[in-house]
Design an enzyme around this catalytic site. Structure first.
Site, PDB file in Angstrom:
ATOM      1  CG  HIS A  82     -25.649   0.713 -18.173  1.00 47.32           C
ATOM      2  ND1 HIS A  82     -27.014   0.561 -18.129  1.00 47.32           N
ATOM      3  CD2 HIS A  82     -25.235   0.595 -16.905  1.00 47.32           C
ATOM      4  CE1 HIS A  82     -27.398   0.343 -16.896  1.00 47.32           C
ATOM      5  NE2 HIS A  82     -26.333   0.366 -16.113  1.00 47.32           N
ATOM      6  CG  ASP A 161     -29.209  -6.525 -12.842  1.00 50.57           C
ATOM      7  OD1 ASP A 161     -28.265  -6.515 -12.041  1.00 50.57           O
ATOM      8  OD2 ASP A 161     -29.702  -5.482 -13.315  1.00 50.57           O
ATOM      9  NE  ARG A 168     -24.304  -5.726  -6.742  1.00 57.59           N
ATOM     10  CZ  ARG A 168     -24.222  -5.006  -7.866  1.00 57.59           C
ATOM     11  NH1 ARG A 168     -25.157  -5.087  -8.796  1.00 57.59           N
ATOM     12  NH2 ARG A 168     -23.218  -4.214  -8.081  1.00 57.59           N
ATOM     13  CB  SER A 183     -25.232  -5.625 -12.352  1.00 58.54           C
ATOM     14  OG  SER A 183     -26.228  -4.643 -12.411  1.00 58.54           O
ATOM     15  CE  LYS A 187     -28.843  -2.704 -15.539  1.00 59.11           C
ATOM     16  NZ  LYS A 187     -28.581  -3.080 -14.169  1.00 59.11           N
TER      17      LYS A 187
HETATM   18  N1  URA Z   1     -25.130   0.019 -12.750  1.00 60.78           N
HETATM   19  C1  URA Z   1     -25.748  -1.191 -12.851  1.00 60.78           C
HETATM   20  O1  URA Z   1     -26.641  -1.372 -13.651  1.00 60.78           O
HETATM   21  N2  URA Z   1     -25.352  -2.167 -12.030  1.00 60.78           N
HETATM   22  C2  URA Z   1     -24.359  -2.011 -11.129  1.00 60.78           C
HETATM   23  O2  URA Z   1     -24.041  -2.950 -10.442  1.00 60.78           O
HETATM   24  C3  URA Z   1     -23.727  -0.760 -11.037  1.00 60.78           C
HETATM   25  C4  URA Z   1     -24.132   0.251 -11.854  1.00 60.78           C
END
Ligand code: URA
Length: 435
Positions: A82, A161, A168, A183, A187
């Site tokens: 990620h 999320d 957000r 966040s 995930k």
């Molecule tokens: N990527 C994400 O999944 N969440 C965030 O808050 C910022 C970047």
């Protein structure tokens, strides 16, 4: 419990208890807390912050807000990746097929564009027919058979999320360490991989502008992952200028394909090889990073990495002929250069402003309901340290109409700073953070 009291508590700088955080996330996911109250809460968190215990509680509450995917019936170590988000960050499109071609099992959950940054899900939807809203069974089957699957948050994974992320995005509450860490890690924990490699960006195009903040975010996420029993590590990489040259959904897909053919820009290639080698070591495919890098390079040279992208696109319902021939992607009405009005070495590029150019062209969302134009964006021809003469093309803009072209052009020209001396090169990979 009343949301009003929790908002006031956080607004006044107090820490929320585990019970309060769990109640808030459960009630928000169930639709009992409206968006306007949650927006006030995220803004209070933005200004007052959360401590490490609150961040961990928020992460776990969001991870458990829906199903937790169990991938244990798929043999081998499943690895996820990620990025904290950046401009021109098309890394997953090149990296995941490359490491899957090396034999790694990649189970990835991705997001949409956020703020001035793009998202993998929007980019993948550039392939006509491609679906990221696949079933759990299809997701697991693809990981098992082709070694790779990428899904959006359409399954009931970390639904809290999903709601918060969209909120957000449109309330200027993205760039807070606890909100980003929870966040991303909620995930990742819900998606079930055994190991997680994080790409934490720093610089003017990142949510964490300063390297020390990026390092603190990376350490927080690495610690959250390892405590949850997932081997987690993070790379701190440069986002003080766009990654590669392409910014915008289809344009980035085309650059990712070029890179899988061995023709991509150097900085982008370097990031893919660094992250790829770490993923192969975490998945015990490679003995060390040098071995991992060699395997990734071979996957590109042999064409197996490109073939893997075709397999992914076809397996998720997309038209894989676009991988073979990326010139098939649609172009918008205007494709026009922006010429430099100044002369000198490029000292600095306000990278988030380049992301905003893509957004004003229609490539990002202004509200939760906005639809995006996948065709628009920019190809940069000059980057930091390059010498530029008046009249040189700084970038080619892909715009749907004259009005958005002009808006993007005006913003774009203001984002560049020129000077007489060539600036010193800065390292692209800054640090690797392990437990
Ligand atoms: N990527 C994400 O999944 N969440 C965030 O808050 C910022 C970047």
């Amino acid at each position: 419990m009343r949301m009003y009291d929790l908002i006031m508590k956080k607004r006044n700088g107090e820490a929320l208890s585990e019970e309060e955080i769990r109640w808030m996330i459960r009630s928000y996911t169930d639709g009992e807390i409206p968006d306007y109250q949650m927006s006030a809460m995220t803004m209070a968190i933005y200004f007052q912050g959360m401590n490490t215990r609150e961040t961990a509680d928020l992460t776990l509450a969001m991870a458990h807000s829906g199903d937790m995917l169990d991938l244990s019936d798929i043999p081998g170590i499943k690895v996820d990746k990620h990025s904290t988000g950046g401009v021109g960050d098309k890394t997953s499109l090149t990296l995941t097929p490359m490491v899957a071609a090396c034999g790694l099992k990649v189970a990835k959950m991705s997001g949409r564009g956020l703020g001035h940054t793009g998202g993998t899900i929007d980019k993948l939807e550039s392939f006509p027919g491609f679906s990221t809203g696949i079933t759990m069974e299809a997701f697991k089957k693809n990981v098992q058979t082709i070694g790779l699957s990428i899904m959006g948050q359409t399954l009931n994974l970390a639904p809290a999320d999903k709601k918060l992320y969209a909120l957000r995005d449109v309330t200027a509450t993205v760039d807070n360490m606890s909100l980003i860490a929870s966040s991303i890690m909620s995930k990742k924990l819900a998606a079930g991989a055994d190991a997680i490699v994080l790409d934490v960006k720093t610089g003017s195009g990142a949510f964490m502008k300063k390297e020390e903040d990026a390092v603190a975010l990376a350490k927080e996420m690495v610690s959250l992952g390892n405590h949850a029993g997932r081997k987690t590590l993070a790379v701190i990489s440069d986002m003080d200028q766009p990654l590669g040259n392409a910014v915008g959904n289809i344009l980035e897909v085309q650059e990712a394909i070029d890179t899988l053919k061995g023709q991509g820009p150097e900085d982008f290639k370097e990031l893919c090889l660094t992250l790829g080698s770490l993923m192969l070591v975490a998945g015990r495919i490679a003995t060390d990073v040098a071995d991992g890098r060699r395997r990734c390079e071979e996957a590109i040279v042999s064409g197996l990495a490109l073939k893997k992208l075709s397999e992914l696109v076809a397996a998720q319902g997309g038209d894989a002929s676009y991988v073979e021939d990326p010139s098939k992607f649609e172009k918008p009405a205007i494709v026009r250069d922006i010429l430099s009005e100044e002369e000198g070495y490029i000292q600095h590029i306000e990278c988030d402003e380049i992301g905003m150019c893509s957004l004003v062209l229609g490539g990002g969302r202004a509200t939760k309901e906005s639809t995006i134009d996948l065709r628009v964006g920019l190809i940069l021809h000059k980057k930091r340290g390059d010498m530029v003469h008046k009249g040189d093309a700084l970038a080619t803009v892909y715009a749907a109409d004259e009005a958005t072209f002009e808006q993007a052009k005006e913003r774009f020209l203001k984002a560049y700073t020129f000077g007489k001396q060539q600036p010193e090169a800065v390292p692209f990979i800054k640090q690797i953070i392990e437990a």
